[in-house]
Structures are given as structure tokens and as C-alpha cells.
Design an enzyme around this catalytic site. Sequence first.
Site, short mmCIF file in Angstrom:
data_model
loop_
_atom_site.label_atom_id
_atom_site.label_comp_id
_atom_site.label_asym_id
_atom_site.label_seq_id
_atom_site.Cartn_x
_atom_site.Cartn_y
_atom_site.Cartn_z
N ASP A 113 14.95 -7.91 -52.04
CA ASP A 113 14.50 -9.14 -52.68
C ASP A 113 14.00 -10.08 -51.57
O ASP A 113 14.38 -9.95 -50.41
CB ASP A 113 15.68 -9.77 -53.43
CG ASP A 113 15.37 -11.16 -53.95
OD1 ASP A 113 14.37 -11.31 -54.67
OD2 ASP A 113 16.13 -12.08 -53.60
N ASP A 132 13.10 -14.12 -51.84
CA ASP A 132 13.62 -15.49 -51.78
C ASP A 132 15.13 -15.51 -51.89
O ASP A 132 15.73 -14.96 -52.82
CB ASP A 132 13.00 -16.33 -52.90
CG ASP A 132 11.49 -16.41 -52.76
OD1 ASP A 132 11.02 -17.18 -51.90
OD2 ASP A 132 10.78 -15.70 -53.49
N THR A 164 10.52 -7.82 -55.61
CA THR A 164 10.55 -9.26 -55.80
C THR A 164 10.05 -9.69 -57.18
O THR A 164 9.30 -8.95 -57.83
CB THR A 164 9.68 -9.94 -54.71
OG1 THR A 164 9.69 -11.35 -54.91
CG2 THR A 164 8.24 -9.45 -54.76
N GLY A 165 10.48 -10.87 -57.57
CA GLY A 165 9.94 -11.47 -58.78
C GLY A 165 8.58 -12.10 -58.55
O GLY A 165 7.85 -12.38 -59.50
N LYS A 223 13.90 -5.04 -62.11
CA LYS A 223 13.74 -4.41 -60.80
C LYS A 223 14.30 -2.98 -60.76
O LYS A 223 13.74 -2.10 -60.10
CB LYS A 223 14.40 -5.27 -59.73
CG LYS A 223 13.70 -6.60 -59.50
CD LYS A 223 14.37 -7.41 -58.40
CE LYS A 223 13.65 -8.73 -58.16
NZ LYS A 223 14.24 -9.50 -57.04
N ASP A 272 20.30 -11.81 -54.51
CA ASP A 272 21.13 -13.02 -54.54
C ASP A 272 21.10 -13.75 -55.87
O ASP A 272 21.91 -14.64 -56.10
CB ASP A 272 20.65 -13.99 -53.46
CG ASP A 272 19.30 -14.62 -53.80
OD1 ASP A 272 18.32 -13.87 -54.07
OD2 ASP A 272 19.21 -15.86 -53.84
N ASN A 309 17.91 -12.34 -61.40
CA ASN A 309 16.93 -11.28 -61.61
C ASN A 309 17.17 -10.05 -60.73
O ASN A 309 16.42 -9.07 -60.80
CB ASN A 309 15.50 -11.79 -61.43
CG ASN A 309 15.22 -12.25 -60.02
OD1 ASN A 309 16.13 -12.52 -59.22
ND2 ASN A 309 13.94 -12.36 -59.68
#
Length: 270
Positions: free
Chosen positions: A9, A11, A43-44, A196, A219, A222
Site C-alpha cells: 500500500d 499512503d 494502492t487505492g 485489493k 494501514d 481498504n
Amino acid sequence: MEPYVIALDLDGTLLKSDHTTSDFTKDVLKTLQDQGHHIVITTGRSFRISEDIYHSLSLKTPMINNNGALVHHPLDKEWEHYHQHSISLDTARKIIALQKELNLGFIGTETRHNVYVSTLDLPKSEYFPEPVNGFQLLSQPEVLPEEPISFGWFSSLEEQPIIKSYLKEHLNTSLDIRTWGGAFPCLDITPEGVHKAAGLNYLLTILNVPKERLIAFGDEDNDSEMLSFAEYGIAMKNAIPSIKAITKYETTYTNEEDGVAHYLKSFFNI
């Protein structure tokens, strides 16, 4: 050693709060990539606001964007395993109309060819690439010409429950709506069942790597399916409590302290 897939991930995990990575982190990831491991950004973020990060790490691997809705290879535009989930055009245009009705925050969406935003007056941040003159303004729903991959609805944390409730009340279809509470709180809106873990499951098959050799770091909300799916699902020290509750493992250091790199350095004894 057999190759691992290392899903990262961005951020709150790989990136510091200023959206950068340290030389130490870059060196650790390069060493692992040189050893044959697959470093996969998961990642989103849309590709267009994570592309620079991918290249800054000198990666050679496929990438997962939009919370699993897009699996692609940034170095191979004709990659035969390109995989994309989309929100129907009718539903997408309804989301645009609802944002205008509710008038909270702003939205951004990405198709395979363009990025569309409800305002060009975006916050000044490393999160959003500059310039934005390549972005298309969603002045009305009909501006969107094709099915988008996902939506990001940026607002305050306090506004997120209002927006989620409004979407569920006015849309006659099921979508997955995930919260992200970082520097720019966002609701990630994807087709139902897209997350994910689904993107990683697809990629593991392509790379011929078993789930037993999947390491994932995250973290936020998502990241939950990904961390539960991976053999080694690792919560960041700075992760939200609900994420720490579902993982066996946790980094010793936060994202500000190169937590991912320190964990990998110890795990692979490099």
C-alpha cells in the site's frame, strides 16, 4: 530462495506523510527486486497519481491500482494480462449528479484514457500531480464518455457518513465504498466485490506465485481483505485499530520511520 510477491500500500504505509520514500527504503526494495522478488504497488490511488512513485522506485513489475479494479504493467502498454473492472456509465453519471446535488467535497474518476474531476481547484499537495491541465472537468454528468474504473470522493471525515448514506439511498446498484482517512480523507468507490485481495489473487496466478509467498503491508480500511488474504499480512505500527485486530504481524516502526523497509530487511535477512 523462491520469489515472493511483496504487496505495498502507498499512503500511510510505504510513503511518509509528505508522499516521499527514503533512500533507505528505495535501496531495500531494489535489493529485493534484484534478488527476483516481485515488488507490487497495491494502492487505492489511480495510476495517474501514483505513476511517479512507481518510476521513482525503478520497479519492473505489474501494478495494482484503484483498490484492485485495475491490474496492469506500467512498462508494457500492450501487456496481455491487463485486467480492469468498471462502474457502469449509467451509475457513474448518477454519482456525478449526486455529488452536485449534495455539494460536499469533490470527486475524481479515471477511465483507461483520461482523468475527470468535479473541480480543477484541487488542493495543493504532492498527492495531486501538477499540472492538472490534462484533467477533464465534470461540468455535467454527460461529460463522462465511458465507464470509469472507480471514483474517489474527497471530503472531511465528518462528511463521509453523510455521503455514504446518500449514495446508498439514491443508487439502485451495489458498490463497494471504503473509507480512507489520510491527509485527504476519501471514499473509494469501486464495483461490488472489487478489492485489493481480488487484484492480488489474479496477479499471483499470472506470476505463478502461491499465496504462501505473498507478503502485504497496509494501514487502512481498504487494506483489510488484502491483509487477511496474504500469508504474511502485516499491519503498520500506525495502522488503524481495526486493521491491527485482523493481522498476526505488525511493523516495529511507522511509515514515517521506514517501517516497511525495516521489516523486509529483517524478514529477508539482507
